[in-house]
Design a protein around this motif. Structure first.
Motif, PDB file in Angstrom:
ATOM      1  N   ILE A   1       0.808  -1.215   0.000  1.00  0.00           N
ATOM      2  CA  ILE A   1       0.000   0.000   0.000  1.00  0.00           C
ATOM      3  C   ILE A   1       0.843   1.268   0.000  1.00  0.00           C
ATOM      4  CG2 ILE A   1      -0.335   0.061   2.505  1.00  0.00           C
ATOM      5  CD1 ILE A   1      -2.929   0.959  -0.178  1.00  0.00           C
ATOM      6  N   GLU A   2       1.986   1.260   0.666  1.00  0.00           N
ATOM      7  CA  GLU A   2       2.795   2.482   0.731  1.00  0.00           C
ATOM      8  C   GLU A   2       3.367   2.843  -0.641  1.00  0.00           C
ATOM      9  OE1 GLU A   2       4.309   5.964   2.194  1.00  0.00           O
ATOM     10  OE2 GLU A   2       2.718   4.665   2.923  1.00  0.00           O
ATOM     11  N   ASN A   3       3.854   1.868  -1.386  1.00  0.00           N
ATOM     12  CA  ASN A   3       4.361   2.160  -2.734  1.00  0.00           C
ATOM     13  C   ASN A   3       3.241   2.559  -3.687  1.00  0.00           C
ATOM     14  OD1 ASN A   3       7.126   2.006  -2.400  1.00  0.00           O
ATOM     15  ND2 ASN A   3       7.181  -0.188  -2.764  1.00  0.00           N
ATOM     16  N   ILE A   4       2.094   1.931  -3.546  1.00  0.00           N
ATOM     17  CA  ILE A   4       0.941   2.303  -4.372  1.00  0.00           C
ATOM     18  C   ILE A   4       0.542   3.744  -4.063  1.00  0.00           C
ATOM     19  CG2 ILE A   4      -1.508   1.842  -4.794  1.00  0.00           C
ATOM     20  CD1 ILE A   4      -0.808  -1.154  -4.161  1.00  0.00           C
ATOM     21  N   ARG A   5       0.460   4.064  -2.771  1.00  0.00           N
ATOM     22  CA  ARG A   5       0.086   5.420  -2.348  1.00  0.00           C
ATOM     23  C   ARG A   5       1.071   6.454  -2.891  1.00  0.00           C
ATOM     24  NH1 ARG A   5       1.259   9.299   0.618  1.00  0.00           N
ATOM     25  NH2 ARG A   5       3.110   8.335   1.465  1.00  0.00           N
ATOM     26  N   LYS A   6       2.354   6.188  -2.735  1.00  0.00           N
ATOM     27  CA  LYS A   6       3.373   7.129  -3.232  1.00  0.00           C
ATOM     28  C   LYS A   6       3.249   7.311  -4.740  1.00  0.00           C
ATOM     29  CE  LYS A   6       6.900   6.440   0.290  1.00  0.00           C
ATOM     30  NZ  LYS A   6       8.219   5.856   0.576  1.00  0.00           N
ATOM     31  N   THR A   7       3.051   6.241  -5.462  1.00  0.00           N
ATOM     32  CA  THR A   7       2.926   6.311  -6.922  1.00  0.00           C
ATOM     33  C   THR A   7       1.738   7.163  -7.333  1.00  0.00           C
ATOM     34  OG1 THR A   7       3.971   4.150  -7.244  1.00  0.00           O
ATOM     35  CG2 THR A   7       2.549   4.937  -9.006  1.00  0.00           C
ATOM     36  N   VAL A   8       0.574   6.876  -6.766  1.00  0.00           N
ATOM     37  CA  VAL A   8      -0.649   7.587  -7.146  1.00  0.00           C
ATOM     38  C   VAL A   8      -0.566   9.053  -6.740  1.00  0.00           C
ATOM     39  CG1 VAL A   8      -3.140   7.739  -6.749  1.00  0.00           C
ATOM     40  CG2 VAL A   8      -2.071   5.501  -7.121  1.00  0.00           C
ATOM     41  N   VAL A   9      -0.202   9.323  -5.496  1.00  0.00           N
ATOM     42  CA  VAL A   9      -0.187  10.693  -4.977  1.00  0.00           C
ATOM     43  C   VAL A   9       0.873  11.541  -5.664  1.00  0.00           C
ATOM     44  CG1 VAL A   9       0.271  12.079  -2.907  1.00  0.00           C
ATOM     45  CG2 VAL A   9      -1.221  10.076  -2.771  1.00  0.00           C
ATOM     46  N   THR A  10       2.066  11.018  -5.829  1.00  0.00           N
ATOM     47  CA  THR A  10       3.139  11.784  -6.473  1.00  0.00           C
ATOM     48  C   THR A  10       2.784  12.128  -7.912  1.00  0.00           C
ATOM     49  OG1 THR A  10       4.813  10.759  -5.063  1.00  0.00           O
ATOM     50  CG2 THR A  10       5.586  11.757  -7.113  1.00  0.00           C
ATOM     51  N   GLY A  11       2.326  11.148  -8.669  1.00  0.00           N
ATOM     52  CA  GLY A  11       1.980  11.391 -10.066  1.00  0.00           C
ATOM     53  C   GLY A  11       0.879  12.422 -10.224  1.00  0.00           C
ATOM     54  N   LEU A  12      -0.188  12.288  -9.441  1.00  0.00           N
ATOM     55  CA  LEU A  12      -1.312  13.218  -9.543  1.00  0.00           C
ATOM     56  C   LEU A  12      -0.915  14.619  -9.081  1.00  0.00           C
ATOM     57  CD1 LEU A  12      -4.280  13.724 -10.217  1.00  0.00           C
ATOM     58  CD2 LEU A  12      -4.829  13.012  -7.869  1.00  0.00           C
ATOM     59  N   SER A  13      -0.177  14.720  -7.999  1.00  0.00           N
ATOM     60  CA  SER A  13       0.241  16.028  -7.468  1.00  0.00           C
ATOM     61  C   SER A  13       1.127  16.764  -8.470  1.00  0.00           C
ATOM     62  CB  SER A  13       0.974  15.841  -6.141  1.00  0.00           C
ATOM     63  OG  SER A  13       1.360  17.083  -5.615  1.00  0.00           O
TER      64      SER A  13
END
Length: 163
Positions: A4-16
């Protein structure tokens, strides 16, 4: 286990980076950033994909599952909130799909955009949002041969050899 942490970082970083605004987890006790910003929540951590686990070397089992996230853009300007929400929608519908897929997060579905306005005392917080369903991989490392074999079974007071 779902990473979940890598998924979260991927989604949040890309969108931001694409929206050029903060993307934060919703339902926190700290003060939110200045408008505009986007908040997210994982509303379904793991859902059934009706698949089966694939077996890989070294006791690794993998199965794709569906995870559902909700995204909401907040602003004190309605036009800005709508524009950024459409841009966020476009990110998940097309623009960010390759980046996400390269990081093992596959967009399965982006739902319709809806109004999510909120009246705060005497002023409005303009909010628009949508949900995204992601295909992700649940990876389990487990030795499924942990049960020792039983050679004799006592069945109705008779010993039966297990073969």
């Amino acid at each position: 286990m779902i990473d979940i942490e890598n998924i979260r970082k991927t989604v949040v970083t890309g969108l931001s980076e694409y929206l050029n605004i903060p993307v934060i987890r919703n339902n926190q006790t700290s003060e939110p950033p200045k408008y505009p910003y986007c908040s997210y929540g994982i509303i379904k951590l793991g859902g059934e994909n009706k698949g089966t686990y694939g077996e890989y070397p070294n006791n690794v089992y993998q199965k794709p599952i569906i995870q559902t996230w909700s995204f909401t853009v907040q602003s004190n300007d309605n036009a800005e909130a709508m524009e950024l929400t459409i841009k966020a929608y476009d990110y998940f519908d097309l623009v960010g799909c390759k980046y996400l897929a390269d990081n093992n997060v596959i967009v399965q579905l982006v739902t319709d955009i809806s109004e999510r306005d909120n009246l705060i005392s005497i002023e409005y917080e303009y909010r628009h949002g949508f949900d995204v369903k992601f295909y992700i991989v649940n990876k389990i490392i487990a030795d499924t041969n942990y049960i020792e074999s039983v050679e004799l079974i006592n069945l109705n007071k008779q010993e039966v050899k297990n073969e």
